[in-house]
Design an enzyme around this catalytic site. Structure first.
Site, PDB file in Angstrom:
ATOM      1  N   THR A  46      36.893  46.280  51.073  1.00  0.00           N
ATOM      2  CA  THR A  46      35.496  46.726  51.029  1.00  0.00           C
ATOM      3  C   THR A  46      34.613  45.895  51.942  1.00  0.00           C
ATOM      4  O   THR A  46      33.752  46.416  52.655  1.00  0.00           O
ATOM      5  CB  THR A  46      34.961  46.623  49.585  1.00  0.00           C
ATOM      6  OG1 THR A  46      35.829  47.338  48.718  1.00  0.00           O
ATOM      7  CG2 THR A  46      33.564  47.187  49.483  1.00  0.00           C
ATOM      8  N   THR A  47      34.820  44.577  51.945  1.00  0.00           N
ATOM      9  CA  THR A  47      33.998  43.663  52.730  1.00  0.00           C
ATOM     10  C   THR A  47      34.123  43.926  54.227  1.00  0.00           C
ATOM     11  O   THR A  47      33.245  43.552  55.008  1.00  0.00           O
ATOM     12  CB  THR A  47      34.371  42.208  52.386  1.00  0.00           C
ATOM     13  OG1 THR A  47      34.235  42.026  50.971  1.00  0.00           O
ATOM     14  CG2 THR A  47      33.476  41.207  53.091  1.00  0.00           C
ATOM     15  N   TYR A 109      34.289  57.686  42.868  1.00  0.00           N
ATOM     16  CA  TYR A 109      33.501  58.925  42.942  1.00  0.00           C
ATOM     17  C   TYR A 109      34.004  60.018  41.994  1.00  0.00           C
ATOM     18  O   TYR A 109      33.229  60.634  41.272  1.00  0.00           O
ATOM     19  CB  TYR A 109      33.435  59.471  44.380  1.00  0.00           C
ATOM     20  CG  TYR A 109      32.452  60.602  44.552  1.00  0.00           C
ATOM     21  CD1 TYR A 109      31.088  60.356  44.582  1.00  0.00           C
ATOM     22  CD2 TYR A 109      32.887  61.915  44.671  1.00  0.00           C
ATOM     23  CE1 TYR A 109      30.177  61.399  44.726  1.00  0.00           C
ATOM     24  CE2 TYR A 109      31.998  62.963  44.809  1.00  0.00           C
ATOM     25  CZ  TYR A 109      30.633  62.697  44.837  1.00  0.00           C
ATOM     26  OH  TYR A 109      29.735  63.729  44.966  1.00  0.00           O
ATOM     27  N   TYR A 135      43.287  47.214  42.307  1.00  0.00           N
ATOM     28  CA  TYR A 135      41.934  46.690  42.510  1.00  0.00           C
ATOM     29  C   TYR A 135      40.977  47.445  41.602  1.00  0.00           C
ATOM     30  O   TYR A 135      40.761  48.642  41.784  1.00  0.00           O
ATOM     31  CB  TYR A 135      41.547  46.845  43.982  1.00  0.00           C
ATOM     32  CG  TYR A 135      40.181  46.329  44.371  1.00  0.00           C
ATOM     33  CD1 TYR A 135      39.445  45.464  43.560  1.00  0.00           C
ATOM     34  CD2 TYR A 135      39.625  46.698  45.588  1.00  0.00           C
ATOM     35  CE1 TYR A 135      38.198  44.990  43.937  1.00  0.00           C
ATOM     36  CE2 TYR A 135      38.375  46.229  45.984  1.00  0.00           C
ATOM     37  CZ  TYR A 135      37.664  45.387  45.163  1.00  0.00           C
ATOM     38  OH  TYR A 135      36.429  44.925  45.543  1.00  0.00           O
ATOM     39  N   ARG A 140      31.648  49.705  41.973  1.00  0.00           N
ATOM     40  CA  ARG A 140      31.762  50.575  43.142  1.00  0.00           C
ATOM     41  C   ARG A 140      32.444  51.900  42.831  1.00  0.00           C
ATOM     42  O   ARG A 140      32.162  52.904  43.490  1.00  0.00           O
ATOM     43  CB  ARG A 140      32.535  49.866  44.268  1.00  0.00           C
ATOM     44  CG  ARG A 140      31.779  48.706  44.893  1.00  0.00           C
ATOM     45  CD  ARG A 140      32.523  48.163  46.101  1.00  0.00           C
ATOM     46  NE  ARG A 140      31.801  47.058  46.721  1.00  0.00           N
ATOM     47  CZ  ARG A 140      30.860  47.187  47.643  1.00  0.00           C
ATOM     48  NH1 ARG A 140      30.511  48.402  48.048  1.00  0.00           N
ATOM     49  NH2 ARG A 140      30.262  46.127  48.154  1.00  0.00           N
ATOM     50  N   LYS A 164      43.521  42.741  41.348  1.00  0.00           N
ATOM     51  CA  LYS A 164      42.262  42.100  41.685  1.00  0.00           C
ATOM     52  C   LYS A 164      41.247  42.640  40.695  1.00  0.00           C
ATOM     53  O   LYS A 164      40.847  43.805  40.764  1.00  0.00           O
ATOM     54  CB  LYS A 164      41.844  42.411  43.120  1.00  0.00           C
ATOM     55  CG  LYS A 164      40.492  41.800  43.507  1.00  0.00           C
ATOM     56  CD  LYS A 164      40.065  42.211  44.911  1.00  0.00           C
ATOM     57  CE  LYS A 164      38.678  41.666  45.217  1.00  0.00           C
ATOM     58  NZ  LYS A 164      38.192  42.094  46.555  1.00  0.00           N
ATOM     59  N   ILE A 206      40.587  36.832  45.260  1.00  0.00           N
ATOM     60  CA  ILE A 206      40.345  37.430  46.572  1.00  0.00           C
ATOM     61  C   ILE A 206      38.833  37.387  46.740  1.00  0.00           C
ATOM     62  O   ILE A 206      38.097  38.083  46.050  1.00  0.00           O
ATOM     63  CB  ILE A 206      40.909  38.853  46.683  1.00  0.00           C
ATOM     64  CG1 ILE A 206      42.449  38.803  46.594  1.00  0.00           C
ATOM     65  CG2 ILE A 206      40.465  39.503  47.997  1.00  0.00           C
ATOM     66  CD1 ILE A 206      43.108  40.169  46.578  1.00  0.00           C
TER      67      ILE A 206
END
Length: 293
Positions: A46-47, A109, A135, A140, A164, A206
């Site tokens: 994502t980052t 989503y 993850y 999000r 994660k 992470i």
């Protein structure tokens, strides 16, 4: 799995002022975090602003990181999405040479049920040629992968080796740690509660802040793993304000401002993200000067 104990960092994708990928800055950042003592690198998470990268840009990022790393640290590649069949197709066709695992986000989503999340990762696990790190990031994805679902996947698929966990819920993290199979890794995805998770039995992190201050943050995690609690918390509190600040106006806007202060890259982000405001930029710059200088 020993490769994923300690500090992994979720690499940014640095951009030039014209919004193109800054290859030289990415190389500088890779060397900076490796020199800072982190244990592994996560590519296209994502980052990295992966949602705004073209397919060609993603390949450029992968090639650049592999070249800069030059085999020094294990690499993890982000491969996830909310279209299960598309994720499966990528897992079956991508060249994973140079990578040790994939990081796959819970579908966003669509808001699947727990059974839907399980079935998605069942297909991911069956298709992946590499070990899979789940993850969970409800902030999000709009759905929380519950510990029972995680444990079910960990028990059913040997190549599902870790999660994660970024729900920001220490109680949920402790439930995972209580019920997980012996060798399954619970990795923090929340910088602020990394040390408590490690002390409760977690494998590490992470991290985003670990990218800006790799020396201090990775040492904090190592001290936590060694149960040197007082020394570890000294570093936690040294960095705590910066953790709040880098997420105050969104990720990776905050950490890119840190890199600008460090002289490693521009602070450019792509829409719909925008730069942090002047007040936050000044506070981050002052923090960097205090800790690094």
């Amino acid at each position: 799995m020993q490769a994923f104990i300690g500090t992994g960092v979720a690499l940014v994708t640095p951009f030039k002022k014209d919004f193109s990928v800054d290859v030289e800055a990415l190389k500088r950042i890779v060397n900076y975090v490796i020199d800072g003592g982190v244990e592994y690198l996560v590519v296209l998470g994502t980052t990295a602003e992966s949602a705004t990268l073209t397919a060609d840009e993603k390949e450029l990022v992968i090639r650049t990181v592999k070249e800069a790393n030059n085999g020094r640290l294990p690499l993890v590649l982000g491969v996830g999405g909310n279209n299960t069949m598309k994720v499966v197709e990528e897992l079956k066709t991508r060249d994973f040479s140079g990578f040790s695992a994939v990081l796959s986000v819970s579908p966003y989503y669509n808001k699947p049920t727990q059974e839907g999340i399980y079935q998605h990762f069942k297909m991911v696990a069956e298709a992946s040629p590499l070990p899979v790190i789940l993850y969970n990031v409800p902030g999000r994805t709009a759905s929380n992968m519950l510990p029972s679902t995680v444990i079910r996947l960990a028990n059913d698929f040997k190549n599902v080796i870790a999660i994660k966990e970024a729900a920001g819920d220490i109680v949920q993290a402790m439930k995972l740690l209580q019920d997980k199979p012996k060798d399954f890794l619970v990795i923090s995805g929340d910088d602020m509660i990394t040390l408590p998770m490690v002390l409760a039995g977690g494998a590490g992190v992470i991290s985003v802040i670990g990218e800006g201050f790799p020396k201090e943050f990775s040492e904090m995690v190592r001290l936590g793993l060694q149960r040197k609690v007082d020394e570890a918390y000294k570093l936690h509190y040294l960095l705590a304000d910066s953790i709040d600040m880098i997420f105050e106006q969104g990720n990776p806007g905050g950490i890119k401002e840190v890199f600008k202060s460090l002289g490693l890259s521009e602070n450019t982000v792509r829409l719909p993200l925008v730069n942090v405001n002047e007040d936050l930029a000044n506070r981050l710059d002052a923090f960097v000067k205090k800790v690094v200088n």
